[in-house]
Design an enzyme around this catalytic site. Structure first.
Site, PDB file in Angstrom:
ATOM      1  N   HIS A 180      25.725  87.689  11.341  1.00 30.27           N
ATOM      2  CA  HIS A 180      25.889  86.477  10.787  1.00 30.27           C
ATOM      3  C   HIS A 180      27.053  85.706  11.019  1.00 30.27           C
ATOM      4  O   HIS A 180      27.190  84.529  10.791  1.00 30.27           O
ATOM      5  CB  HIS A 180      25.747  86.583   9.164  1.00 30.27           C
ATOM      6  CG  HIS A 180      27.193  87.233   8.554  1.00 30.27           C
ATOM      7  ND1 HIS A 180      27.212  88.840   8.149  1.00 30.27           N
ATOM      8  CD2 HIS A 180      28.189  86.747   8.048  1.00 30.27           C
ATOM      9  CE1 HIS A 180      28.284  88.843   7.921  1.00 30.27           C
ATOM     10  NE2 HIS A 180      28.807  87.634   7.624  1.00 30.27           N
ATOM     11  N   ASP A 233      22.697  93.710  10.844  1.00 26.25           N
ATOM     12  CA  ASP A 233      23.938  92.798  10.825  1.00 26.25           C
ATOM     13  C   ASP A 233      24.790  92.970  11.840  1.00 26.25           C
ATOM     14  O   ASP A 233      26.298  92.823  11.510  1.00 26.25           O
ATOM     15  CB  ASP A 233      24.486  92.581   9.506  1.00 26.25           C
ATOM     16  CG  ASP A 233      25.148  91.245   9.186  1.00 26.25           C
ATOM     17  OD1 ASP A 233      25.053  90.180  10.026  1.00 26.25           O
ATOM     18  OD2 ASP A 233      26.215  90.990   8.401  1.00 26.25           O
ATOM     19  N   SER A 282      34.535  89.350   7.727  1.00 27.05           N
ATOM     20  CA  SER A 282      33.391  89.704   8.382  1.00 27.05           C
ATOM     21  C   SER A 282      33.369  89.930   9.643  1.00 27.05           C
ATOM     22  O   SER A 282      33.961  89.217  10.663  1.00 27.05           O
ATOM     23  CB  SER A 282      32.137  88.653   8.264  1.00 27.05           C
ATOM     24  OG  SER A 282      31.586  88.355   7.020  1.00 27.05           O
ATOM     25  N   GLY A 311       6.862 105.770   9.995  1.00 28.82           N
ATOM     26  CA  GLY A 311       5.326 105.058   9.744  1.00 28.82           C
ATOM     27  C   GLY A 311       4.924 105.635   8.391  1.00 28.82           C
ATOM     28  O   GLY A 311       3.683 106.099   8.019  1.00 28.82           O
TER      29      GLY A 311
END
Length: 509
Positions: free
Chosen positions: A139, A169, A250, A306
């Site tokens: 981000h 992220d 961040s 799965g």
């Protein structure tokens, strides 16, 4: 849209520390400082620690900070945007962080146009090799047409974006330089709750900020990646810390007292948008696997069991499932298998619906976050030992993980299908729809991947693609036929949700 999101996160909004928010916040604090309140920026030189050996801890912090600070960089994200788009981003800021400017931030964004040479957002990054590879958050770099990296010594570089992974992220950048200071990865599986850590980054535009705290918890799933709708298969197993983290941190480093990297700071939980005691970091083991995939294959290699599952640790989720399916499953520890996907490796290995997964490779699985990170850190073809309960009896089986198409081999970008390369699936329009809306051709875009070529030209799910390179398309096969082995510029004619028709292009990857 806000009301929908607020239902997903009803309290203390979990905010991705987007760099775009830092710009508005920084202006506010600059204004405060210029009015004579310097207390926010100053720190007493007399630091004491009550109830512990302050000399030993202080020495550890100093050594760790000296190692870490030179390897943490500022990342400036430049985008071509209008004032109106910046105002809409301020609305997102208000939701994720609250509006600490009391509404003034949004008014200021609407009234002022940010100069083109000013970054749209700022975040942090960590140098992980002497030749200029830098890890950060997805981000932090999202939407950028230019990324500037500024070292702690103020030297500046234009960075190349090597790759990103919205599901964790994580992003990987590269600058052209040698002999850079860098951090070593630690084994994040070995960290303990209560262990001292430092968070290093550039919060609110304040370069090279170091804060101390402890590991408050491990394996936190906070729902932030899935709630944003940008991650198709999010992996959330965050390290929680009470080291002060704010917007702009961040992509910065979470390190141990040796200065080794144990996490990449990614999010906070806050009602105000600023530190309230809860920060979250992507574990270093997961982050390292992601960037190794990007460097080696050009894309993330993701293995899947799965299965569809129920998190037994979530009482509300279990209660809702029981009510909907008229079952009597008890909440507790583990992950309950509710369904198998196509070409499921778990089903091939003998697992059945109703089995409760309790361990993977002897690692305890108490909730979905544990399962997510233990499987998400593996590649297609990897074999894992899955321990499960069936009718109260414990058993173990070996599962070969597969990719989403059922393959067990790693792939490079050259192995991708046309739709994977451009980042969208397509569904045909009905003849009735074409007649009603006066269209001679068209397909509906589905599963548009964040950061993909289709997303970059403004296409999102449910937009209608009419033509590609001047040729009508009525099925996914039409799209693949036109672009198979095609090299060069691609022109896409499409219709948005308001019926407006656009023609935009990109270079075929």
């Amino acid at each position: 849209m806000k009301s929908t999101l607020k239902k997903l996160l009803p309290f203390a909004v979990v905010g991705v520390l987007s760099g775009a928010t830092t710009v508005g916040a920084l202006k506010y604090f600059d204004h405060t400082a210029n009015n004579g309140d310097q207390s926010y920026f100053t720190k007493s030189s007399n630091t004491s620690f009550v109830g512990m050996n302050s000399a030993a801890i202080g020495d550890d912090f100093v050594k760790s900070a000296k190692t870490t600070v030179p390897a943490v960089v500022t990342i400036k994200n430049y985008q071509s945007r209008t004032a109106s788009s910046r105002a809409s981003e301020q609305d997102l800021f208000d939701f994720f962080f609250g509006d600490p400017l009391g509404g003034r931030g949004q008014q200021r964004q609407k009234q002022q146009q940010v100069p083109d040479n000013m970054p749209s957002g700022m975040g942090s990054g960590v140098i992980i090799s002497p030749d200029g590879y830098i890890i950060s958050n997805n981000h932090v770099v999202a939407g950028a047409n230019k990324l500037e990296v500024v070292l702690s010594n103020k030297k500046s570089y234009i960075a190349t974006l090597v790759g990103t992974d919205p599901n964790t992220d994580i992003s990987l950048l590269k600058i052209e330089e040698k002999g850079l200071p860098y951090l070593n990865f630690a084994n994040s599986d070995n960290i303990e709750v209560g262990q001292w850590v430092l968070a290093v980054g550039n919060p609110l535009g304040l370069n090279s900020t170091v804060t101390a705290g402890i590991v408050s918890a491990k394996g936190r799933g906070i729902g932030i990646l899935s709630s944003q709708g940008k991650a198709a298969n999010p992996i959330e197993s965050f390290i929680q810390t009470d080291a002060a983290i704010n917007p702009g941190n961040s992509g910065g480093a979470l390190v141990n007292t040796n200065g080794d990297l144990i996490g990449i700071n990614s999010a906070i939980q806050s009602t105000t948008g600023y530190y309230q005691g809860y920060g979250f970091a992507v574990p270093s083991n997961l982050a390292r696997k992601i960037i190794e995939d990007i460097k080696k294959f050009g894309m993330v290699q993701r293995g899947f069991l799965g299965v569809q599952s129920l998190d037994l640790s979530d009482e509300m989720q279990v209660s809702a499932y029981n009510k909907q399916n008229k079952t009597n499953i008890k909440s507790g520890s583990g992950v309950y298998i509710t369904k198998f996907g196509d070409n499921s490796g778990a089903e091939d290995a003998g697992l059945k619906m109703g089995d409760i997964i309790t361990k993977v490779d002897n690692y305890p699985i108490t909730d979905f976050a544990d399962l997510s990170v233990s499987i998400g850190s593996k590649r297609p073809g990897d074999k894992v030992q899955v321990t499960y309960l069936r009718n109260g009896k414990e058993s173990t089986t070996t599962v070969t993980l597969k990719d989403q198409k059922g393959g067990t081999s790693t792939r490079t970008k050259a192995d991708l299908s046309v739709t994977e390369k451009i980042g969208s699936d397509f569904e045909p329009l009905s003849d009735r729809f074409k007649t009603d809306y006066g269209l001679n051709s068209g397909v509906v875009a589905k599963n548009v991947t964040e950061g993909s070529e289709m997303a970059k030209i403004g296409i999102v799910d449910n937009y209608i693609v009419i033509e590609i390179n001047g040729k009508p398309v009525n099925s996914q096969k039409d799209v693949e036929k036109i672009l198979d082995r095609y090299q060069g510029n691609v022109q896409v004619k499409f219709v948005d949700e308001y019926g407006r028709i656009y023609t935009k292009g990109f270079k075929m990857p």
